[in-house]
Design an enzyme around this catalytic site. Structure first.
Site, PDB file in Angstrom:
ATOM      1  N   GLY A 187      -6.166  13.903  10.916  1.00  0.00           N
ATOM      2  CA  GLY A 187      -7.283  14.836  11.022  1.00  0.00           C
ATOM      3  C   GLY A 187      -6.955  16.246  11.443  1.00  0.00           C
ATOM      4  O   GLY A 187      -7.810  17.124  11.415  1.00  0.00           O
ATOM      5  N   HIS A 188      -5.723  16.518  11.843  1.00  0.00           N
ATOM      6  CA  HIS A 188      -5.385  17.870  12.351  1.00  0.00           C
ATOM      7  C   HIS A 188      -4.137  18.401  11.674  1.00  0.00           C
ATOM      8  O   HIS A 188      -3.048  18.283  12.234  1.00  0.00           O
ATOM      9  CB  HIS A 188      -5.179  17.833  13.852  1.00  0.00           C
ATOM     10  CG  HIS A 188      -5.211  19.191  14.484  1.00  0.00           C
ATOM     11  ND1 HIS A 188      -4.095  19.973  14.636  1.00  0.00           N
ATOM     12  CD2 HIS A 188      -6.242  19.892  14.993  1.00  0.00           C
ATOM     13  CE1 HIS A 188      -4.430  21.101  15.240  1.00  0.00           C
ATOM     14  NE2 HIS A 188      -5.722  21.071  15.469  1.00  0.00           N
ATOM     15  N   MET A 189      -4.194  18.950  10.598  1.00  0.00           N
ATOM     16  CA  MET A 189      -5.263  19.225   9.659  1.00  0.00           C
ATOM     17  C   MET A 189      -4.990  18.421   8.387  1.00  0.00           C
ATOM     18  O   MET A 189      -3.827  18.262   8.034  1.00  0.00           O
ATOM     19  CB  MET A 189      -5.319  20.708   9.277  1.00  0.00           C
ATOM     20  CG  MET A 189      -5.372  21.681  10.397  1.00  0.00           C
ATOM     21  SD  MET A 189      -7.005  21.609  11.154  1.00  0.00           S
ATOM     22  CE  MET A 189      -6.785  22.686  12.528  1.00  0.00           C
TER      23      MET A 189
END
Length: 178
Positions: A65-67
């Site tokens: 999720g990052h990124m």
């Protein structure tokens, strides 16, 4: 202006760590995805400095999720890694006289590069001030290869374990009782 390293990275021997994850666990309570150190590489009791590393893999919890499509290690996770190294050194040498050391704050933090899966993040701290029972103050750096990616100053404080466990047993915190 290039910062001088707390410990010259080229002097660190990754093949002969002085503490592995099991040794780190003797002093740090973090487990599972919150463990942010792979091994301790160096300690100097005269200068109160130490170095460790975190091998960054594509299995880190933040990668997805990052990124998406460009996994960058969050700055807060780099700071957590530095805090864990500071805590390890402080607890191993009983410098604070506390059962647990917690994050007290950070100052003058600069992120100077990115950390991605496949990198080996070298972490270095030097305790600049120790007030037993009150606080530690440590300068820190993070390095990938020979490139400085992180630097700043960290404060560590004793965690009042009894108060925290009592608060948890009561099922509420001070903010939610008012």
């Amino acid at each position: 202006m290039k910062s001088e390293f707390i410990i010259q990275p080229s002097l660190l021997d990754f093949d002969k760590p002085i503490a592995d994850i099991e040794d780190i666990r003797k002093f740090n309570p973090q487990r599972h995805e919150m463990e942010q150190l792979t091994a301790i590489l160096h300690e100097d009791l005269e200068s109160h400095s130490c170095a460790a590393y975190k091998q960054i893999t594509d299995k880190e919890f933040w990668v997805r999720g990052h990124m998406p499509g460009m996994p960058l290690m969050p700055g807060v996770m780099m700071l957590e890694a530095v805090a864990q190294l500071s805590s390890y050194y402080t607890q191993k040498h009983d410098l604070l006289g506390a059962a647990m050391v917690g994050f007290g704050g950070v100052d003058e933090v600069r992120f100077r590069g990115v950390v991605v899966p496949g990198d080996r993040l070298i972490l270095m701290v030097r305790l600049d001030k120790t007030r037993r029972g009150r606080m530690i103050v440590a300068s820190f750096q993070g390095v990938v290869g020979e490139n400085l990616v992180l630097e700043g100053c960290l404060r560590g404080i004793p965690i009042p374990i009894e108060a925290v466990t009592g608060q948890l047993a009561g099922g509420s915190n001070a903010a939610s009782t008012k």
